[in-house]
Design a protein around this motif. Sequence first.
Motif, PDB file in Angstrom:
ATOM      1  N   ARG A   1      28.221  -6.795  38.562  1.00  0.00           N
ATOM      2  CA  ARG A   1      29.531  -6.224  38.884  1.00  0.00           C
ATOM      3  C   ARG A   1      30.496  -6.363  37.709  1.00  0.00           C
ATOM      4  N   PRO A   2      30.216  -5.702  36.601  1.00  0.00           N
ATOM      5  CA  PRO A   2      31.170  -5.762  35.490  1.00  0.00           C
ATOM      6  C   PRO A   2      32.406  -4.920  35.796  1.00  0.00           C
ATOM      7  N   THR A   3      33.505  -5.277  35.197  1.00  0.00           N
ATOM      8  CA  THR A   3      34.724  -4.488  35.415  1.00  0.00           C
ATOM      9  C   THR A   3      34.678  -3.171  34.641  1.00  0.00           C
ATOM     10  N   THR A   4      33.880  -3.133  33.583  1.00  0.00           N
ATOM     11  CA  THR A   4      33.642  -1.899  32.834  1.00  0.00           C
ATOM     12  C   THR A   4      32.142  -1.648  32.822  1.00  0.00           C
ATOM     13  N   PHE A   5      31.731  -0.440  33.191  1.00  0.00           N
ATOM     14  CA  PHE A   5      30.293  -0.182  33.232  1.00  0.00           C
ATOM     15  C   PHE A   5      29.994   1.268  32.865  1.00  0.00           C
ATOM     16  N   ASN A   6      28.730   1.506  32.537  1.00  0.00           N
ATOM     17  CA  ASN A   6      28.255   2.828  32.128  1.00  0.00           C
ATOM     18  C   ASN A   6      27.433   3.435  33.260  1.00  0.00           C
ATOM     19  N   LEU A   7      27.750   4.676  33.616  1.00  0.00           N
ATOM     20  CA  LEU A   7      27.118   5.300  34.778  1.00  0.00           C
ATOM     21  C   LEU A   7      26.536   6.668  34.423  1.00  0.00           C
ATOM     22  N   PRO A   8      25.204   6.793  34.405  1.00  0.00           N
ATOM     23  CA  PRO A   8      24.592   8.125  34.281  1.00  0.00           C
ATOM     24  C   PRO A   8      24.767   8.850  35.620  1.00  0.00           C
ATOM     25  N   ASP A   9      25.586   9.877  35.640  1.00  0.00           N
ATOM     26  CA  ASP A   9      26.063  10.448  36.901  1.00  0.00           C
ATOM     27  C   ASP A   9      25.831  11.955  36.944  1.00  0.00           C
ATOM     28  N   VAL A  10      25.390  12.441  38.093  1.00  0.00           N
ATOM     29  CA  VAL A  10      25.197  13.878  38.296  1.00  0.00           C
ATOM     30  C   VAL A  10      26.020  14.320  39.497  1.00  0.00           C
ATOM     31  N   HIS A  11      26.740  15.427  39.343  1.00  0.00           N
ATOM     32  CA  HIS A  11      27.411  16.071  40.470  1.00  0.00           C
ATOM     33  C   HIS A  11      26.883  17.494  40.581  1.00  0.00           C
ATOM     34  N   CYS A  12      26.500  17.847  41.775  1.00  0.00           N
ATOM     35  CA  CYS A  12      25.933  19.173  42.008  1.00  0.00           C
ATOM     36  C   CYS A  12      26.815  19.936  42.985  1.00  0.00           C
ATOM     37  N   PHE A  13      27.330  21.091  42.560  1.00  0.00           N
ATOM     38  CA  PHE A  13      28.069  22.000  43.434  1.00  0.00           C
ATOM     39  C   PHE A  13      27.054  22.976  44.023  1.00  0.00           C
ATOM     40  N   ILE A  14      27.016  23.055  45.349  1.00  0.00           N
ATOM     41  CA  ILE A  14      25.933  23.780  46.008  1.00  0.00           C
ATOM     42  C   ILE A  14      26.431  24.339  47.334  1.00  0.00           C
ATOM     43  N   ASP A  15      25.788  25.406  47.809  1.00  0.00           N
ATOM     44  CA  ASP A  15      26.210  25.988  49.089  1.00  0.00           C
ATOM     45  C   ASP A  15      25.082  26.075  50.109  1.00  0.00           C
ATOM     46  N   LYS A  16      23.825  25.965  49.672  1.00  0.00           N
ATOM     47  CA  LYS A  16      22.706  26.047  50.616  1.00  0.00           C
ATOM     48  C   LYS A  16      21.538  25.215  50.101  1.00  0.00           C
ATOM     49  N   ASN A  17      20.564  24.974  50.998  1.00  0.00           N
ATOM     50  CA  ASN A  17      19.385  24.158  50.652  1.00  0.00           C
ATOM     51  C   ASN A  17      19.795  22.809  50.065  1.00  0.00           C
ATOM     52  N   VAL A  18      20.784  22.192  50.715  1.00  0.00           N
ATOM     53  CA  VAL A  18      21.376  20.964  50.186  1.00  0.00           C
ATOM     54  C   VAL A  18      20.348  19.835  50.118  1.00  0.00           C
ATOM     55  N   TYR A  19      19.573  19.648  51.177  1.00  0.00           N
ATOM     56  CA  TYR A  19      18.657  18.506  51.198  1.00  0.00           C
ATOM     57  C   TYR A  19      17.397  18.742  50.372  1.00  0.00           C
ATOM     58  N   GLU A  20      17.087  19.991  50.086  1.00  0.00           N
ATOM     59  CA  GLU A  20      16.027  20.254  49.107  1.00  0.00           C
ATOM     60  C   GLU A  20      16.483  19.788  47.728  1.00  0.00           C
ATOM     61  N   GLU A  21      17.764  20.000  47.437  1.00  0.00           N
ATOM     62  CA  GLU A  21      18.333  19.514  46.181  1.00  0.00           C
ATOM     63  C   GLU A  21      18.366  17.986  46.165  1.00  0.00           C
ATOM     64  N   VAL A  22      18.769  17.392  47.283  1.00  0.00           N
ATOM     65  CA  VAL A  22      18.777  15.930  47.392  1.00  0.00           C
ATOM     66  C   VAL A  22      17.389  15.370  47.081  1.00  0.00           C
ATOM     67  N   LYS A  23      16.368  16.008  47.629  1.00  0.00           N
ATOM     68  CA  LYS A  23      14.992  15.542  47.420  1.00  0.00           C
ATOM     69  C   LYS A  23      14.625  15.554  45.936  1.00  0.00           C
ATOM     70  N   LYS A  24      15.048  16.585  45.205  1.00  0.00           N
ATOM     71  CA  LYS A  24      14.759  16.653  43.767  1.00  0.00           C
ATOM     72  C   LYS A  24      15.312  15.431  43.043  1.00  0.00           C
ATOM     73  N   HIS A  25      16.547  15.070  43.372  1.00  0.00           N
ATOM     74  CA  HIS A  25      17.189  13.931  42.717  1.00  0.00           C
ATOM     75  C   HIS A  25      16.460  12.633  43.067  1.00  0.00           C
ATOM     76  N   LEU A  26      16.123  12.471  44.344  1.00  0.00           N
ATOM     77  CA  LEU A  26      15.438  11.258  44.780  1.00  0.00           C
ATOM     78  C   LEU A  26      14.070  11.119  44.114  1.00  0.00           C
ATOM     79  N   VAL A  27      13.364  12.225  43.971  1.00  0.00           N
ATOM     80  CA  VAL A  27      12.043  12.200  43.324  1.00  0.00           C
ATOM     81  C   VAL A  27      12.177  11.776  41.863  1.00  0.00           C
ATOM     82  N   ILE A  28      13.172  12.325  41.167  1.00  0.00           N
ATOM     83  CA  ILE A  28      13.379  11.976  39.756  1.00  0.00           C
ATOM     84  C   ILE A  28      13.747  10.503  39.611  1.00  0.00           C
ATOM     85  N   TYR A  29      14.627  10.001  40.479  1.00  0.00           N
ATOM     86  CA  TYR A  29      15.035   8.598  40.381  1.00  0.00           C
ATOM     87  C   TYR A  29      13.878   7.665  40.720  1.00  0.00           C
ATOM     88  N   SER A  30      13.059   8.075  41.675  1.00  0.00           N
ATOM     89  CA  SER A  30      11.869   7.293  42.001  1.00  0.00           C
ATOM     90  C   SER A  30      10.938   7.213  40.791  1.00  0.00           C
TER      91      SER A  30
END
Length: 299
Positions: free
Chosen positions: A159-188
């Motif tokens: 829990r540092p007060t300053t930290f580095n975060l590799p972060d992705v934000h995805c703007f999307i309108d459909k197939n949301v959980y298919e996109e979620v699955k892609k991210h989870l697979v990559i992180y796994s």
Amino acid sequence: MVGYYKYISKFGNEEEINIDILESDKDVYNFFHKEKKINCKNIYVSNIDYTPIYQKELLKYFNYIKETIEKEIKDGLAVEEIKTTTILKNNERLEELQKLFGLQQFKCNEEYILVPASDFGVFSLYKDVNLKQDQLPIRLYEFAKCYRIEEKKKDSLKRPTTFNLPDVHCFIDKNVYEEVKKHLVIYSKILKILEIPFFISLRISEKEYQEKKEIIRNIAKELEKDIIVNIVPNSIKYWESKFKYIYKDSNNEYIQLSTVQVDYKTSNIFKIKMEGKNIKIIHSSIGSMERLLYSYLDK
């Protein structure tokens, strides 16, 4: 807001857990996994603080983890790499986002803040935009510097007060959980490359779970991992669902690493629209570099 729990196996089977003493996903995990983890390397990194001397000592590990993350994210997702500011002039929208996040932030003075998460810069950059349907999904990647006031274990890698975060934000309108699955697979995949073991928990609103439970079962099968699911009556903060990859360290403490969250609220706050309509936003991160570094050294 405890709600109730289900356990989805890596085969996609669902089991309801009716045990009163289980109050968190950690309790559920311990119920199914009785073993205690032993640190075989005798490396104790719990109290390493994030000072320049340690940064220099750990730089080679830091760089290896960063290179691994960015290669897999850029290969696996069509991301646009951006860089936002770490200092923002405070305003009503940021204050509303701050309330949803519930984070303690650094104030430079009465007007300016240091960002506690990259979301503040990303959404400020895209505020009042009206996108076309064929522009979506938009995936924005940032290696962000974040600042938070931490009440406990501050300055440690956890829990540092300053930290580095590799972060992705995805703007999307459909197939949301298919996109979620892609991210989870990559992180796994990334955590497997780094040889960091983890378990998965999911907190999700009742309505969202009933609508999406089949794809959640498919996610468990795709990842070949069990998922501990906490189903709550209503959405929490800004998200309807939040997947977490959690590492159990050699002190038998739990470290939240990766998160993927589905957000139906922030679009309205910052007026990020698609042809006049609110969009969905996926908040996604493999985890802070500091926690990943801690877990990599501790494993």
